[in-house]
Write an enzyme that holds these catalytic residues in place. Structure first.
Site, mmCIF file in Angstrom:
data_model
loop_
_atom_site.group_PDB
_atom_site.id
_atom_site.type_symbol
_atom_site.label_atom_id
_atom_site.label_comp_id
_atom_site.label_asym_id
_atom_site.label_seq_id
_atom_site.Cartn_x
_atom_site.Cartn_y
_atom_site.Cartn_z
ATOM 1 N N ASP A 11 0.880 -1.161 0.000
ATOM 2 C CA ASP A 11 0.000 0.000 0.000
ATOM 3 C C ASP A 11 0.920 1.213 0.000
ATOM 4 O O ASP A 11 1.667 1.428 0.962
ATOM 5 C CB ASP A 11 -0.867 -0.057 1.272
ATOM 6 C CG ASP A 11 -1.778 1.151 1.422
ATOM 7 O OD1 ASP A 11 -1.574 2.152 0.711
ATOM 8 O OD2 ASP A 11 -2.681 1.089 2.279
ATOM 9 N N TYR A 89 -3.719 9.548 0.445
ATOM 10 C CA TYR A 89 -3.703 9.265 1.877
ATOM 11 C C TYR A 89 -2.743 8.103 2.158
ATOM 12 O O TYR A 89 -2.749 7.089 1.470
ATOM 13 C CB TYR A 89 -5.113 8.915 2.392
ATOM 14 C CG TYR A 89 -5.084 8.863 3.884
ATOM 15 C CD1 TYR A 89 -4.922 10.028 4.626
ATOM 16 C CD2 TYR A 89 -5.099 7.642 4.553
ATOM 17 C CE1 TYR A 89 -4.807 9.995 5.996
ATOM 18 C CE2 TYR A 89 -4.989 7.601 5.928
ATOM 19 C CZ TYR A 89 -4.845 8.783 6.642
ATOM 20 O OH TYR A 89 -4.705 8.734 7.991
ATOM 21 N N TYR A 232 0.624 -0.228 15.128
ATOM 22 C CA TYR A 232 -0.255 -0.379 13.974
ATOM 23 C C TYR A 232 0.033 0.708 12.936
ATOM 24 O O TYR A 232 -0.066 1.887 13.218
ATOM 25 C CB TYR A 232 -1.726 -0.285 14.411
ATOM 26 C CG TYR A 232 -2.658 -0.455 13.242
ATOM 27 C CD1 TYR A 232 -2.756 -1.686 12.604
ATOM 28 C CD2 TYR A 232 -3.414 0.602 12.757
ATOM 29 C CE1 TYR A 232 -3.586 -1.853 11.508
ATOM 30 C CE2 TYR A 232 -4.251 0.438 11.668
ATOM 31 C CZ TYR A 232 -4.331 -0.789 11.050
ATOM 32 O OH TYR A 232 -5.145 -0.947 9.976
ATOM 33 N N LYS A 235 -2.731 -2.530 7.674
ATOM 34 C CA LYS A 235 -2.854 -3.983 7.796
ATOM 35 C C LYS A 235 -1.879 -4.727 6.910
ATOM 36 O O LYS A 235 -1.372 -4.200 5.937
ATOM 37 C CB LYS A 235 -4.270 -4.419 7.415
ATOM 38 C CG LYS A 235 -5.253 -4.364 8.544
ATOM 39 C CD LYS A 235 -4.717 -4.875 9.856
ATOM 40 C CE LYS A 235 -4.769 -6.391 9.976
ATOM 41 N NZ LYS A 235 -4.338 -6.806 11.326
ATOM 42 N N ASP A 237 -2.289 -6.821 4.699
ATOM 43 C CA ASP A 237 -3.192 -7.415 3.719
ATOM 44 C C ASP A 237 -2.439 -8.448 2.882
ATOM 45 O O ASP A 237 -1.459 -8.109 2.227
ATOM 46 C CB ASP A 237 -3.771 -6.316 2.831
ATOM 47 C CG ASP A 237 -4.427 -5.225 3.671
ATOM 48 O OD1 ASP A 237 -5.163 -5.566 4.618
ATOM 49 O OD2 ASP A 237 -4.182 -4.054 3.380
ATOM 50 N N TYR A 351 -1.310 -3.575 19.578
ATOM 51 C CA TYR A 351 -0.522 -2.777 18.628
ATOM 52 C C TYR A 351 -1.296 -1.580 18.080
ATOM 53 O O TYR A 351 -0.825 -0.863 17.232
ATOM 54 C CB TYR A 351 -0.069 -3.651 17.458
ATOM 55 C CG TYR A 351 1.089 -4.554 17.806
ATOM 56 C CD1 TYR A 351 2.352 -4.015 18.009
ATOM 57 C CD2 TYR A 351 0.919 -5.925 17.934
ATOM 58 C CE1 TYR A 351 3.423 -4.829 18.329
ATOM 59 C CE2 TYR A 351 1.981 -6.746 18.255
ATOM 60 C CZ TYR A 351 3.234 -6.194 18.447
ATOM 61 O OH TYR A 351 4.291 -6.997 18.762
HETATM 62 P P1 13P Z 1 -5.032 -0.718 4.985
HETATM 63 O O1 13P Z 1 -4.130 -1.608 5.786
HETATM 64 O O2 13P Z 1 -5.681 -1.440 3.859
HETATM 65 O O3 13P Z 1 -4.272 0.483 4.574
HETATM 66 O O4 13P Z 1 -6.239 -0.267 5.913
HETATM 67 C C1 13P Z 1 -5.967 0.448 7.055
HETATM 68 C C2 13P Z 1 -7.164 0.744 7.874
HETATM 69 O O5 13P Z 1 -7.008 0.963 9.044
HETATM 70 C C3 13P Z 1 -8.493 0.764 7.262
HETATM 71 O O6 13P Z 1 -9.523 1.036 8.163
HETATM 72 MG MG MG Z 2 -4.131 1.917 3.341
HETATM 73 MG MG MG Z 3 -4.787 -2.418 2.255
#
Ligand code: 13P
Ligand code: MG
Ligand code: MG
Ligand code: 13P
Length: 386
Positions: A11, A89, A232, A235, A237, A351
């Site tokens: 990301d 963002y 944190y 994520k 993903d 986290y």
């Molecule tokens: P991503 O990890 O996909 O950037 O999402 C972060 C998030 O906190 C969405 O609510």
């Molecule tokens: Mg993101």
């Molecule tokens: Mg993501």
């Protein structure tokens, strides 16, 4: 002649929030890989799901090749420059280190790669998920390679009848174990049911597999961003590559594993559980409560280093039922607001920013004098019932 499939994702900025990628940034990544990867790669494909850009590369340099990893790192860097310029963002969100140091592992992007002995036809599916974590692959990978109700090939195809070997990583202790199915099926489930800790990293064929002995046939990204960053930052993903057909799960058996929108963690702020919704590329954007978590599947065949495809595998009305169920589960769970089990349990929040919010009350808790006694009473009364 061996071939290597390397899938690296990150990301590097999204819009308007964590919803989706920005076309020109995807193009910048594609342009970089095309130009700089010319002498390194035999083929590649760029795609995305939600806010994650995904680079699938084919080459003959084996796994852990520094040049390949650096190519992906620099492609993400060049995309990040544009992401910053247009103010996306979280520009550069998953690039957690300043400079490349030989291997992309532990630097933020997710990586799944395998060196294979290509078959006459080498079909495979790349699954890519957003708003969830690596353990989200445990359920479908187990179903594909070990559950005869999902994969009748395990019962009726003599090439699959002996089962497969699961390489399971304990991502908290940084240890791994190899367990065979069906022999150790219940132990495998005992572990991978704890999907935040034990994750299936790879699936291998057994040495006596007639068509493809001792081969890596599935691989999943297992990188935990919070373990790298200490807090944190977005994520982890995940993405996974699954080889299919001729002694492996059929295409439709691999796909069937996603027909039930099972619950995964990692939705909204990485802190909520929700159903994994299988979607076509056109629906690979996360608008409702930053989700729900989604999976896209792209089908390819590989021949002489070249890819044919992809086929957008969930672009099929036969998955409408799964999508409808997912939306029903979303409606149900959302009414729980900040309560578990919609919100992930306390240990998984360590986290996030929640501990910071509650810090101010730390010194204000007083001891409850008879709490131990109460625990004993509960134990006794259970005995009475027996
Ligand atoms: P991503 O990890 O996909 O950037 O999402 C972060 C998030 O906190 C969405 O609510
Ligand atoms: Mg993101
Ligand atoms: Mg993501
Ligand atoms: P293969 O064994 O040739 O992969 O065929 C199985 C199949 O696809 C049936 O659906």
């Amino acid at each position: 002649m061996k071939a290597t499939i390397t899938h690296i994702k990150a990301d590097i900025g999204s819009l308007p929030g964590h919803t989706t990628v920005y076309g020109p940034v995807v193009e910048a990544v594609r342009k970089y890989v095309k130009e700089k990867g010319e002498s390194l790669l035999s083929d590649f494909h760029i795609s995305y799901v939600g806010d994650d850009i995904q680079i699938t590369m084919v080459h003959n340099k084996g796994v852990d090749c520094p040049e390949i990893h650096e190519l992906a790192w620099n492609a993400f860097k060049s995309g990040t420059d544009l992401a910053r310029k247009v103010g996306l963002y979280g520009a550069g969100q998953d690039l957690l280190k300043d400079s490349f140091s030989g291997n992309i592992k532990g630097m933020g992007p997710g990586i799944a790669e395998m060196e294979i002995t290509p078959r006459k036809s080498e079909p495979f599916i790349v699954y890519m998920m957003d708003k969830t974590e690596p353990g989200a692959f445990n359920y479908p990978i187990f179903k594909m390679f070990a559950d005869p109700y999902n994969t009748p090939g395990l019962v009726i195809d003599s090439n699959m009848h002996d089962g497969f070997i699961f390489e399971i990583w304990d991502i908290v202790e940084a240890k791994r174990i190899f367990l065979s199915a069906p022999e150790h099926m219940y132990d495998i489930l005992g572990m991978i049911g704890s999907k935040g800790r034990y994750v299936i990293k790879r699936v291998h064929t057994k040495p006596n597999h007639e068509k493809l002995p001792d081969e890596n046939v599935a691989v999943i990204t297992t990188d935990k961003l919070s373990f790298i960053a200490g807090e944190y930052v977005g994520k982890d993903d995940p993405a996974g590559i699954v080889r299919i057909q001729s002694g492996l799960p059929a295409s439709g058996e691999a796909m069937e594993a996603f027909s039930h929108p099972y619950l995964v963690s990692g939705w909204m702020r990485g802190s909520f559980n929700g159903p994994l919704m299988p979607v076509a590329m056109k629906d690979a954007k996360m608008t409702r409560f930053d989700g729900p978590p989604r999976v896209v599947g792209l089908g390819f065949v590989l021949k002489d280093g070249k890819l044919a495809g992809p086929v957008d595998m969930f672009d099929d009305p036969a998955f409408d039922g799964a999508r409808r169920t997912a939306v029903k589960v979303v409606d149900y769970l959302r009414r729980m607001g900040p309560f578990e089990p919609h919100r992930v349990p306390e240990e998984d929040m360590e986290y996030t920013t929640l501990p910071r919010v509650l810090e101010k009350y730390k010194g204000q808790f007083e001891a409850v004098p008879d709490i131990q006694k109460k625990k004993k009473e509960v134990k006794l009364s259970t005995k009475d019932v027996d």
